[in-house]
Structures are given as C-alpha cells and as structure tokens.
Design a protein around this motif. Structure first.
Motif, PDB file in Angstrom:
ATOM      1  N   THR B  15      25.184  13.813 -39.084  1.00 60.75           N
ATOM      2  CA  THR B  15      24.133  13.058 -38.395  1.00 60.75           C
ATOM      3  C   THR B  15      23.302  12.359 -39.459  1.00 60.75           C
ATOM      4  N   VAL B  16      23.023  11.097 -39.239  1.00 66.06           N
ATOM      5  CA  VAL B  16      22.253  10.313 -40.207  1.00 66.06           C
ATOM      6  C   VAL B  16      20.870  10.053 -39.622  1.00 66.06           C
ATOM      7  N   ILE B  17      19.856  10.315 -40.424  1.00 66.27           N
ATOM      8  CA  ILE B  17      18.481  10.039 -39.994  1.00 66.27           C
ATOM      9  C   ILE B  17      17.951   8.907 -40.852  1.00 66.27           C
ATOM     10  N   LEU B  18      17.418   7.878 -40.205  1.00 65.74           N
ATOM     11  CA  LEU B  18      16.904   6.697 -40.910  1.00 65.74           C
ATOM     12  C   LEU B  18      15.517   6.366 -40.368  1.00 65.74           C
ATOM     13  N   PRO B  19      14.537   6.199 -41.259  1.00 63.64           N
ATOM     14  CA  PRO B  19      13.225   5.793 -40.741  1.00 63.64           C
ATOM     15  C   PRO B  19      13.176   4.281 -40.578  1.00 63.64           C
ATOM     16  N   ALA B  20      12.490   3.823 -39.541  1.00 65.69           N
ATOM     17  CA  ALA B  20      12.241   2.392 -39.405  1.00 65.69           C
ATOM     18  C   ALA B  20      10.871   2.116 -40.018  1.00 65.69           C
ATOM     19  N   VAL B  21      10.772   1.057 -40.809  1.00 64.29           N
ATOM     20  CA  VAL B  21       9.473   0.678 -41.374  1.00 64.29           C
ATOM     21  C   VAL B  21       8.699   0.051 -40.222  1.00 64.29           C
ATOM     22  N   SER B  22       7.782   0.795 -39.652  1.00 66.72           N
ATOM     23  CA  SER B  22       7.128   0.380 -38.418  1.00 66.72           C
ATOM     24  C   SER B  22       5.637   0.677 -38.497  1.00 66.72           C
ATOM     25  N   VAL B  23       4.921   0.382 -37.446  1.00 66.23           N
ATOM     26  CA  VAL B  23       3.470   0.462 -37.459  1.00 66.23           C
ATOM     27  C   VAL B  23       2.996   1.830 -37.927  1.00 66.23           C
ATOM     28  N   GLY B  24       2.059   1.835 -38.877  1.00 64.59           N
ATOM     29  CA  GLY B  24       1.546   3.090 -39.397  1.00 64.59           C
ATOM     30  C   GLY B  24       2.502   3.808 -40.328  1.00 64.59           C
ATOM     31  N   ASN B  25       3.666   3.228 -40.598  1.00 65.91           N
ATOM     32  CA  ASN B  25       4.698   3.871 -41.427  1.00 65.91           C
ATOM     33  C   ASN B  25       5.041   5.265 -40.905  1.00 65.91           C
ATOM     34  N   ALA B  26       4.929   5.461 -39.592  1.00 62.44           N
ATOM     35  CA  ALA B  26       5.096   6.800 -39.021  1.00 62.44           C
ATOM     36  C   ALA B  26       6.499   7.350 -39.259  1.00 62.44           C
ATOM     37  N   GLY B  27       7.501   6.480 -39.169  1.00 59.73           N
ATOM     38  CA  GLY B  27       8.876   6.936 -39.385  1.00 59.73           C
ATOM     39  C   GLY B  27       9.065   7.458 -40.800  1.00 59.73           C
ATOM     40  N   ASN B 200      -2.108   7.930 -40.578  1.00 58.49           N
ATOM     41  CA  ASN B 200      -1.008   8.261 -39.671  1.00 58.49           C
ATOM     42  C   ASN B 200      -0.283   9.542 -40.057  1.00 58.49           C
ATOM     43  N   SER B 201      -0.914  10.356 -40.858  1.00 60.93           N
ATOM     44  CA  SER B 201      -0.246  11.589 -41.298  1.00 60.93           C
ATOM     45  C   SER B 201       0.054  12.495 -40.095  1.00 60.93           C
ATOM     46  N   THR B 202      -0.850  12.552 -39.135  1.00 59.30           N
ATOM     47  CA  THR B 202      -0.603  13.373 -37.938  1.00 59.30           C
ATOM     48  C   THR B 202       0.570  12.809 -37.146  1.00 59.30           C
ATOM     49  N   ASP B 203       0.644  11.487 -37.081  1.00 60.63           N
ATOM     50  CA  ASP B 203       1.768  10.870 -36.354  1.00 60.63           C
ATOM     51  C   ASP B 203       3.094  11.256 -37.002  1.00 60.63           C
ATOM     52  N   GLY B 204       3.109  11.277 -38.327  1.00 56.63           N
ATOM     53  CA  GLY B 204       4.328  11.668 -39.041  1.00 56.63           C
ATOM     54  C   GLY B 204       4.716  13.107 -38.736  1.00 56.63           C
ATOM     55  N   MET B 205       3.720  13.971 -38.700  1.00 59.22           N
ATOM     56  CA  MET B 205       3.964  15.397 -38.400  1.00 59.22           C
ATOM     57  C   MET B 205       4.508  15.568 -36.991  1.00 59.22           C
ATOM     58  N   VAL B 206       3.867  14.908 -36.047  1.00 61.74           N
ATOM     59  CA  VAL B 206       4.260  15.059 -34.637  1.00 61.74           C
ATOM     60  C   VAL B 206       5.673  14.515 -34.427  1.00 61.74           C
TER      61      VAL B 206
END
Lengths: 242, 243
Positions: B15-27, B200-206
């Motif tokens: 399984t590959v996990i990729l972050p999208a560079v998106s609002v707040g850098n949450a990914g 956005n650190s909380t967003d990253g955690m959630v």
C-alpha cells in the motif's frame, strides 16, 4: 500588500498551488549552456549561490579571469546566469543571478555537467539570520552550518544544520542531485545579518579551509579584510567592517 | 520520472501512502505523524528526485545520524507492506500533471496494490451539511470496504452540473490523481480533512488517526508529536525588545 486603504485582498496561502496560474512564473529558462572549455573538473567544484560566496571565492584566487559563462535563454535573449573560473585543480562557478524556482534543478544539472567522476562538490550559500531556527541563539557566534551527502568524507569542520531548518535554492538542488546520484557534495550556509560583503559577513566562509579537499587545492585562504581593501570590493566607503 | 537514490526492492502488493500538498499542509503533517510513530528499525529510507518538486534539503528528522532529507522521500516498511512518501516542499506551478503521470507510472510498474492520498480541503468551501459533524471525508476510485463511520465526500452543486467526481478545493493534486486512478483502473483512496490555514498540527494528528483506521500504520492511541514540528512558527519573541 494592499495598495490603498480599504482594498479587499484575496486570502494568501502558504502552500504552493500547482494549479495557480498567477503563481506560474513567466520567462524562466528551461535550458542552460556552458561556454567554458570542455575539460571536466576532476578534483574540486565549488558552486557559489549568491553574491556573498561569489565575492569570497574570488578572494581565494588571485587575478584569475572567468574562463566561461553559463547562459540561459529568456524571452529569446541569452542571459548570463553565472561565471566559471578554473585553476589547476579546482573550478569555481559563481551564480549571482536571481533564479526562479523552476530553474534550480536545470541549472544544478548543468553545473554538475562540468565535473568528472571523483570530483568533490562544495556549495556555498548565504541566508538571512532571521531564517535560522534554533532552541537557543548564541549571539556572539557567527552562524555557519553544513549538510553533506553520504559519499562526502565525514568531517566535523562545520556544525551540522539543526532540525527544523531547511534550505531551498540552487545549492539545495545540487545537493539533492548529488544525494540521489551518490556524488560527494558539501553544502555550507552562512547566516548573516546583511548581504553586503564585508569582513563580518564573509568570515563564515573561512570554515571551508578546514576541509581536506580545500587544503589540498591551490586555493588560498584569504585574509578577508586585507583582500577586500586591496580589491576595493566593499561599498559604501563608510562601512566600518572592512 | 522518479529517480530513487537506491533500488527500492520489490514492493508489489504494498500500500502506498502519498500526501497531497493541500491547504494547511495537513497531508504532509499527517505523514510526519505516521513516520514519527513507526519504529525506525523497521523503515528503509530512500531519497527521491523529481523535477516537478521545489528542491529542498534539511537534516533528517527521523534518523539520528548525518542523513539529509530532500524534497521527496520514500519510506518502505516491509512488515506492514507499506511505502510512505513524504513531500517536504511543493509541486511547481503547472507541473502537477507531470508529477501525477510519473508517480502513477512508477506505481503501476511496481505492482503496488493500493494508493492512499491524504490531504485537506478548504473549510470555507463546505456545503451546509458538512458544517456539522465530522470534518473527515473519503473518496475512492474503485469499490473498497471502509470502516462504517467513514463519510463519503458529498457532491456540491457545481460538481453535479459538470457530472464529474466531487471537486476538492484546496486539495492540491487529490482530485486529479483520483481521476487518473479511476481512468486507469487503479485502486486509490483519498482521505480529506476540512481545514483552514493556521496552526494545522492538530489537523495532521487527526488525519493520521483517521488514516490509521483504514490502513493500520502505528499502534499508539496517542501518537507522538514529530520532532520536526519544533519552532514551526519561528522563535519566541526575544525578551530584550520589551526592556
């Protein structure tokens, strides 16, 4: 920035939106070419990003003129992006041109095309001290830090850049390419208060002479104050830090 | 094309996990949390080069030695059959399609099983029914079993008019990569959190905990805060200026 009182500005985003057409920089160069003689550098390649390291390295060699240039095409015109200086066992590339983000990697690849296998790469750059993030600031110390690829000989000549600092630009592009291709590359970043070359701002670069590859080269460690005075490279003349 | 520092090995079925560079850098913050909470001994790190990314270099936050991080890194965890990518900068304007094309080419050639993209969407673009309840949504390219409490991203009026997949404003490459996976019959899931820019650190955690429900990555109920999040907003103000 607002241009008049009451102007409503669109929200600014800290992320790079790749679909933002306004953010697409026009007139960037996709291709670069080199005008210097074709011999590849076998020993030491020094890349200077910005005016400060460019001035410093010119103090290290005496009266050697540029033997080539790096040219890029912008709006059908050829623009000089950098100069190439060659010695018996070193090559210095200075790049003072303001680069666009799209140009970093292409220019980096072009510069690395000047070297042969076994050549060591040193990148010199400067950043404003406000960009340096650390737990506790020791104000008296000139802040000079480094990063290097795995294949560069281990050294404790310069302190390693601390987490969570990061660097972008031409030097970062060259180090990234070197890491992926297994080339020996050392990046030195000098954090300064001003980008005017003087004895204070250039002092940080003296650390590179602790590296074995510099000691074995024919480049000379300069007395920065004396060299700047003799070459009248500092301006304005009311600068206390000659 | 994606250029890896070393041979990444056989990742077929991973399984590959990729972050999208998106609002707040949450990914990207989500991936920071994942990486901080996986045992380092189980991970192999590879630097990856792609011309569509802004080049950056930084000291590696996960390894204690002199390693350097570049703009794109791949972490292979063989036990869990995962490949986690981290993007530490951004995609150059106009280069998103090139990045997606090269990434999916690598994905297909490697024989990976599923792609999970984590990202975010502008909170101010929510429709009325999205304002209450969970901030987390998902989308898939093909049929996929998800936990019962996962909520699919709702279509907006504009999406219904165009007859396409739901749009993800502020989501970076999320919707485009999903569309490409759908067209190429590749299994992909996009996990999204509604957020606005700020801390956005909380967003990253959630988001990391949300992803963990779908693809188990770490075992902790309270994930550790990544070291790279120190001084996210610079130094504290020097006290001397108040003298």
């Amino acid at each position: 920035m607002a241009s008049f009182f009451g102007e409503v500005l669109p929200p600014r985003s800290r992320i790079l939106d790749d679909e933002d057409l306004d953010a697409m920089e026009e007139g960037f160069c996709e291709e670069f070419k080199v005008t210097s003689p074709p011999e590849l550098e076998k020993n030491l390649l020094i890349v200077c990003e910005g005016s400060l390291p460019g001035v410093y390295t010119q103090l290290c060699f005496n009266n050697i003129q540029a033997c080539g240039e790096i040219l890029g095409k912008s709006s059908d015109k050829e623009v000089s992006f950098g100069k190439i200086f060659r010695g018996s066992n070193w090559t210095v590339v200075t790049c003072e041109h303001d680069l666009k983000q799209q140009e970093f990697l292409n220019l980096g690849n072009t510069i690395l095309g000047l070297m042969d296998k076994g050549c060591q790469i040193i990148c010199l750059t400067a950043r404003h001290i406000s960009e340096f993030r650390v737990e506790e600031m020791i104000e008296d110390e000139s802040v000079v830090r480094c990063l290097s690829s795995k294949s560069f000989p281990a050294t404790d000549a310069v302190k390693r850049l601390e987490i969570p600092n990061l660097l972008t630009g031409l030097s970062a592009a060259i180090l990234s390419i070197a890491i992926v291709k297994g080339l020996p590359c050392f990046l030195l970043v000098n954090y300064v208060d001003l980008f005017t070359p003087d004895s204070m701002t250039l002092q940080g670069y003296q650390s590179i002479f602790k590296l074995k590859c510099l000691q074995e080269s024919s480049l000379e460690k300069p007395n920065v104050s004396e060299a700047l005075k003799s070459r009248q490279l500092f301006r304005p003349s009311n600068n206390l830090y000659i | 094309m994606l250029v890896f520092e070393d041979e990444i090995g056989d990742v077929a079925g991973f399984t590959v996990i990729l972050p999208a560079v998106s609002v707040g850098n949450a990914g990207q913050l989500c991936v920071d949390v994942l990486l901080e909470n996986i045992q380092k001994e189980k991970m192999k790190t590879f630097q990856v080069l792609h011309p569509s990314l802004v080049p950056v270099v930084a000291p590696d936050t996960l390894l204690e030695n002199t390693s350097v991080s570049t703009a794109l890194q791949a972490y292979v965890i063989e036990d869990s059959k995962l490949v986690i990518f981290q993007i530490r900068s951004g995609i150059l304007p106009g280069q998103g399609s090139a990045f997606i094309a090269d990434f999916l080419k690598w994905f297909k050639e490697s024989g990976c099983a599923e792609l999970v993209v984590v990202g975010s969407m502008h909170a101010h673009e929510r429709i009325d029914k999205q304002i209450t309840g969970t901030d987390l949504r998902y989308l898939t390219s093909l049929e996929r079993k998800v936990p019962d409490d996962f909520v699919k991203l709702e279509h907006r009026e504009q999406d219904l008019e165009t007859g396409g997949e739901p749009n993800i404003p502020g989501g970076g490459i999320s919707s485009r990569i999903l569309r490409q996976c759908h067209q190429q019959n590749l299994a992909a899931t996009v996990l999204i959190k509604f957020c606005s820019e700020g801390d956005n650190s909380t967003d990253g955690m959630v988001l990391a905990q949300y992803l963990n429900l779908l693809v188990p990555v770490f075992n902790k109920s309270r994930p550790k805060i990544p070291k790279s999040w120190q001084h996210l907003f610079g130094h504290s103000a020097p006290v001397q200026m108040f003298w």
